[in-house]
Design a protein around this motif. Structure first.
Motif, PDB file in Angstrom:
ATOM      1  N   CYS A   1      52.908  40.549  38.681  1.00 59.94           N
ATOM      2  CA  CYS A   1      52.119  40.324  39.901  1.00 59.94           C
ATOM      3  C   CYS A   1      51.336  41.571  40.303  1.00 59.94           C
ATOM      4  O   CYS A   1      51.371  42.004  41.453  1.00 59.94           O
TER       5      CYS A   1
ATOM      6  N   THR B   1      48.485  43.881  41.514  1.00 64.62           N
ATOM      7  CA  THR B   1      47.300  43.747  42.372  1.00 64.62           C
ATOM      8  C   THR B   1      46.662  45.093  42.682  1.00 64.62           C
ATOM      9  O   THR B   1      45.809  45.182  43.561  1.00 64.62           O
TER      10      THR B   1
ATOM     11  N   VAL C   1      46.172  35.899  42.908  1.00 64.87           N
ATOM     12  CA  VAL C   1      45.471  36.739  43.898  1.00 64.87           C
ATOM     13  C   VAL C   1      44.069  37.085  43.420  1.00 64.87           C
ATOM     14  O   VAL C   1      43.150  37.281  44.227  1.00 64.87           O
ATOM     15  N   VAL C   2      43.867  37.144  42.109  1.00 62.28           N
ATOM     16  CA  VAL C   2      42.553  37.498  41.560  1.00 62.28           C
ATOM     17  C   VAL C   2      41.480  36.485  41.964  1.00 62.28           C
ATOM     18  O   VAL C   2      40.289  36.796  41.914  1.00 62.28           O
TER      19      VAL C   2
ATOM     20  N   ALA D   1      39.958  39.966  47.160  1.00 63.64           N
ATOM     21  CA  ALA D   1      40.672  40.735  46.127  1.00 63.64           C
ATOM     22  C   ALA D   1      39.700  41.571  45.297  1.00 63.64           C
ATOM     23  O   ALA D   1      39.704  41.517  44.056  1.00 63.64           O
TER      24      ALA D   1
ATOM     25  N   LEU E   1      41.350  44.160  42.831  1.00 67.64           N
ATOM     26  CA  LEU E   1      41.985  43.518  41.680  1.00 67.64           C
ATOM     27  C   LEU E   1      40.936  43.019  40.687  1.00 67.64           C
ATOM     28  O   LEU E   1      41.122  43.133  39.472  1.00 67.64           O
TER      29      LEU E   1
END
Length: 259
Positions: free
Chosen positions: A156, A158, A179-180, A185, A188
Motif C-alpha cells: 500500500c 503512497t 489510491v493512485v 493523489a 503517488l
C-alpha cells in the motif's frame, strides 16, 4: 490475468460470502489473490491458511500487524512458525510499523517487527511490510535485518519516489493501491511514473481504499483492474501489459510457479 498482491478476505470484513467475492474476482480476471491474515490471535492465521488451502485462487500471508504488536505473545509467534511450512503460505505479514495510529507502543511495534523479520528469515520467506509515518525506523530495521535478495513487499505504498528507491535498494517490491486513482493523489502518480516496472505490484487492500469509480464502496479484488488501468495510463502502456508484468512480479516475490 491479474494478481491482487494484498487483500483481507476475512468474513467479518465483508457483507457477501467470501466464495462470492472470489467468484467475482475471477470473473474480472483477478485469478490470484494474496489473502493477508494479520493480527495476534492464532485463529486468524489458521483461518487464512484454511481459506488458501481450499481455494486454488488464494494464497496466504500471515503475521502480527503493528496495531496488535503489544498483544503478541509466544502463542502468536509459535502459530506463525508452525503454519509457515504450509505450501500455500507465501509470506510473513503484514508486519512493520504504524506511527500514525500508535495503537501499540513504538517499542512494542519495533520488537514485534524485528522478531518476525527473524522468523521470516529463518523460514526463507519474504515479508509484507506495513509502514505508516515510520519510514526512517522501518528502513533502518530492514537494513539491519540481513534479509535475502528477495526480501518482500512494501504494501500500500503512497509515498514519494525517493523513499521508494531506498526500499528498492534493499530489494523490495513496491505495491500500488487504488489510491493512485484518487484525484488528489498527485505525489503517488508522480511516484508511479518513475517506478521501474520490474519492481511494481498492484493491490486492493480490500475491503479498504476502493479505487475510482468504486470509491466509497467496500473494496474487493474484483476492483483491481481499475487500479491497473490507472497505472497503465500513467505508464503509457496497455492495461494487459501492466497485468502481465505485475502478475509476474508478484509470483516472483512470493515464489509461485507459473500454472
Amino acid at each position: 490475468m491479474f494478481f491482487d498482491s494484498h487483500a483481507h478476505l476475512e468474513a467479518h470484513r465483508h457483507e457477501d460470502s467470501i466464495d462470492d467475492i472470489i467468484a467475482r474476482a475471477v470473473a474480472a480476471k483477478v485469478t490470484k489473490i494474496a489473502h493477508v491474515g494479520s493480527g495476534y490471535e492464532p485463529a486468524v492465521f489458521h483461518e487464512a491458511v484454511e481459506l488458501a488451502d481450499k481455494n486454488p485462487h488464494v494464497y496466504a500471508v500471515i503475521g502480527c500487524h503493528p496495531h496488535e504488536a503489544d498483544s503478541a505473545n509466544q502463542e502468536t509467534y509459535a502459530a506463525v512458525k508452525k503454519l509457515l511450512v504450509h505450501p500455500k503460505v507465501v509470506a510473513v505479514g503484514e508486519i512493520g510499523l504504524d506511527y500514525y495510529y500508535n495503537y501499540s507502543s513504538k517499542e512494542g511495534q519495533r520488537a514485534a517487527f524485528v522478531h518476525q523479520l527473524e522468523i521470516a528469515k529463518r523460514a526463507e520467506l519474504p515479508v509484507v511490510i506495513h509502514c505508516r509515518e515510520a519510514h526512517d525506523d522501518c528502513l533502518a530495521i530492514l537494513g539491519e535485518a540481513g534479509l535475502s535478495s528477495n526480501p518482500g513487499i512494501i504494501h500500500c505504498y503512497t509515498g514519494d519516489i525517493e523513499t521508494a528507491r531506498k526500499y528498492m535498494e534493499l530489494g523490495f517490491f513496491i505495491s500500488i493501491p487504488g489510491v493512485v486513482t484518487f484525484p488528489k493523489a498527485v505525489e503517488l502518480v508522480q511516484t508511479v511514473a518513475q517506478l521501474p516496472l520490474d519492481r511494481m505490484l498492484i493491490e486492493t487492500d480490500a475491503p479498504f481504499l476502493a479505487p475510482v469509480p468504486k470509491r466509497g464502496r467496500r473494496n474487493e479484488p474484483a476492483f483491481l483492474p481499475h487500479t491497473a488501468e490507472a497505472v497503465a495510463k500513467i505508464k503509457g502502456l496497455p492495461v494487459e501489459e501492466i497485468a502481465k508484468l505485475t502478475t509476474a512480479n508478484t509470483m516472483r516475490v512470493f515464489g509461485i510457479q507459473a500454472d
